[in-house]
Design a protein around this motif. Structure first.
Motif, PDB file in Angstrom:
ATOM      1  N   ARG A  93     -33.389 -17.168  -4.453  1.00 52.08           N
ATOM      2  CA  ARG A  93     -33.899 -16.459  -3.263  1.00 52.08           C
ATOM      3  C   ARG A  93     -34.369 -15.042  -3.599  1.00 52.08           C
ATOM      4  N   ARG A  94     -33.880 -14.499  -4.704  1.00 51.92           N
ATOM      5  CA  ARG A  94     -34.200 -13.110  -5.068  1.00 51.92           C
ATOM      6  C   ARG A  94     -35.579 -13.034  -5.718  1.00 51.92           C
ATOM      7  N   SER A  95     -36.142 -11.831  -5.741  1.00 49.13           N
ATOM      8  CA  SER A  95     -37.463 -11.686  -6.365  1.00 49.13           C
ATOM      9  C   SER A  95     -37.322 -11.891  -7.877  1.00 49.13           C
ATOM     10  N   PRO A  96     -38.300 -12.610  -8.490  1.00 51.05           N
ATOM     11  CA  PRO A  96     -38.213 -12.916  -9.933  1.00 51.05           C
ATOM     12  C   PRO A  96     -38.036 -11.669 -10.798  1.00 51.05           C
ATOM     13  N   SER A  97     -38.679 -10.547 -10.413  1.00 50.60           N
ATOM     14  CA  SER A  97     -38.546  -9.338 -11.238  1.00 50.60           C
ATOM     15  C   SER A  97     -37.117  -8.792 -11.182  1.00 50.60           C
ATOM     16  N   ASP A  98     -36.474  -8.873  -9.998  1.00 46.00           N
ATOM     17  CA  ASP A  98     -35.069  -8.445  -9.870  1.00 46.00           C
ATOM     18  C   ASP A  98     -34.161  -9.316 -10.736  1.00 46.00           C
ATOM     19  N   VAL A  99     -34.385 -10.623 -10.662  1.00 51.32           N
ATOM     20  CA  VAL A  99     -33.555 -11.571 -11.415  1.00 51.32           C
ATOM     21  C   VAL A  99     -33.710 -11.328 -12.916  1.00 51.32           C
ATOM     22  N   ARG A 100     -34.955 -11.047 -13.337  1.00 51.38           N
ATOM     23  CA  ARG A 100     -35.192 -10.756 -14.755  1.00 51.38           C
ATOM     24  C   ARG A 100     -34.416  -9.519 -15.205  1.00 51.38           C
ATOM     25  N   LEU A 101     -34.421  -8.473 -14.374  1.00 52.12           N
ATOM     26  CA  LEU A 101     -33.683  -7.241 -14.700  1.00 52.12           C
ATOM     27  C   LEU A 101     -32.180  -7.509 -14.794  1.00 52.12           C
ATOM     28  N   ILE A 102     -31.650  -8.285 -13.856  1.00 52.93           N
ATOM     29  CA  ILE A 102     -30.217  -8.631 -13.866  1.00 52.93           C
ATOM     30  C   ILE A 102     -29.885  -9.427 -15.125  1.00 52.93           C
ATOM     31  N   ALA A 103     -30.752 -10.387 -15.458  1.00 52.99           N
ATOM     32  CA  ALA A 103     -30.537 -11.230 -16.644  1.00 52.99           C
ATOM     33  C   ALA A 103     -30.589 -10.394 -17.927  1.00 52.99           C
ATOM     34  N   GLU A 104     -31.553  -9.463 -17.992  1.00 54.43           N
ATOM     35  CA  GLU A 104     -31.665  -8.601 -19.179  1.00 54.43           C
ATOM     36  C   GLU A 104     -30.429  -7.727 -19.339  1.00 54.43           C
ATOM     37  N   ALA A 105     -29.935  -7.178 -18.223  1.00 49.09           N
ATOM     38  CA  ALA A 105     -28.725  -6.340 -18.277  1.00 49.09           C
ATOM     39  C   ALA A 105     -27.538  -7.169 -18.756  1.00 49.09           C
ATOM     40  N   ALA A 106     -27.394  -8.389 -18.230  1.00 49.15           N
ATOM     41  CA  ALA A 106     -26.272  -9.259 -18.622  1.00 49.15           C
ATOM     42  C   ALA A 106     -26.337  -9.580 -20.111  1.00 49.15           C
ATOM     43  N   ASN A 107     -27.540  -9.865 -20.614  1.00 50.21           N
ATOM     44  CA  ASN A 107     -27.687 -10.170 -22.046  1.00 50.21           C
ATOM     45  C   ASN A 107     -27.375  -8.953 -22.911  1.00 50.21           C
ATOM     46  N   ARG A 108     -27.736  -7.760 -22.421  1.00 54.32           N
ATOM     47  CA  ARG A 108     -27.420  -6.523 -23.144  1.00 54.32           C
ATOM     48  C   ARG A 108     -25.898  -6.325 -23.188  1.00 54.32           C
ATOM     49  N   PHE A 109     -25.238  -6.539 -22.040  1.00 53.72           N
ATOM     50  CA  PHE A 109     -23.770  -6.414 -22.001  1.00 53.72           C
ATOM     51  C   PHE A 109     -23.141  -7.406 -22.982  1.00 53.72           C
ATOM     52  N   ALA A 110     -23.642  -8.644 -22.981  1.00 58.60           N
ATOM     53  CA  ALA A 110     -23.078  -9.695 -23.844  1.00 58.60           C
ATOM     54  C   ALA A 110     -23.170  -9.304 -25.309  1.00 58.60           C
ATOM     55  N   ALA A 111     -24.292  -8.662 -25.684  1.00 57.83           N
ATOM     56  CA  ALA A 111     -24.485  -8.261 -27.083  1.00 57.83           C
ATOM     57  C   ALA A 111     -23.504  -7.154 -27.482  1.00 57.83           C
ATOM     58  N   GLU A 112     -23.094  -6.339 -26.506  1.00 55.22           N
ATOM     59  CA  GLU A 112     -22.185  -5.219 -26.810  1.00 55.22           C
ATOM     60  C   GLU A 112     -20.725  -5.646 -26.898  1.00 55.22           C
ATOM     61  N   ILE A 113     -20.405  -6.772 -26.269  1.00 57.11           N
ATOM     62  CA  ILE A 113     -19.010  -7.235 -26.257  1.00 57.11           C
ATOM     63  C   ILE A 113     -18.714  -7.926 -27.582  1.00 57.11           C
TER      64      ILE A 113
END
Length: 168
Positions: A93-113
């Motif tokens: 339901r969310r805008s694709p650009s918002d979802v992309r930003l959320i996904a990118e942030a999650a992947n960045r967090f995952a790389a740091e853990i």
């Protein structure tokens, strides 16, 4: 402040808790479909938490999730960071650009853990197979060696002066 307001005033706050406190929250089935379990501490309803500790385990399922454990010396808190935003109907339901930003942030967090780093984790309190865990919204890897000790002191101070005040 009446009793009901008192019970809910910490509800949307990222409450700083030590692992033993987080893991001993009272779990009660609720009537909400979005939050099937409610969590409380001494009568105060909580929905979000912040914890700081060392990453002691890490299990990655690419494009699905990263599960990891934070050990703060008082216990181990399970954490789950979802990485399925682009495929999840929940985000459709969310805008694709918002979802992309959320996904990118999650992947960045995952790389740091990584194993052995000290991380500050914030997110929603959830339950998996009856055990309290954190569904992660954000992660900061701490560079300051005193971060964990400072978190301990803040938790104890907040418990005494804020969370436990007036019956919380």
């Amino acid at each position: 402040m009446d009793h009901h307001q008192h019970r809910r005033r910490l509800y949307n706050t990222h409450v700083k808790l030590l692992a033993f406190d987080l893991l001993s929250l009272l779990q009660t089935p609720s009537h909400s479909s979005s939050d099937p379990i409610s969590f409380s501490r001494k009568g105060a309803l909580l929905s979000r938490a912040e914890t700081v500790g060392t990453v002691t385990s890490r299990e990655l399922k690419p494009s699905k999730f990263l599960k990891f454990t934070i050990d703060d010396g008082t216990g181990c808190v399970g954490c789950v960071l979802w990485l399925n935003h682009l495929a999840s109907p929940y985000f459709a339901r969310r805008s694709p650009s918002d979802v992309r930003l959320i996904a990118e942030a999650a992947n960045r967090f995952a790389a740091e853990i990584r194993l052995g780093v000290v991380a500050r984790v914030r997110g929603r309190i959830t339950s998996y197979r009856g055990t309290v865990q954190i569904t992660v919204s954000d992660v900061v890897v701490e560079r300051d060696p005193n971060a964990e000790t400072l978190h301990w002191l803040e938790c104890m101070n907040l418990a005494r002066k804020c969370y436990d005040a007036s019956g919380l």
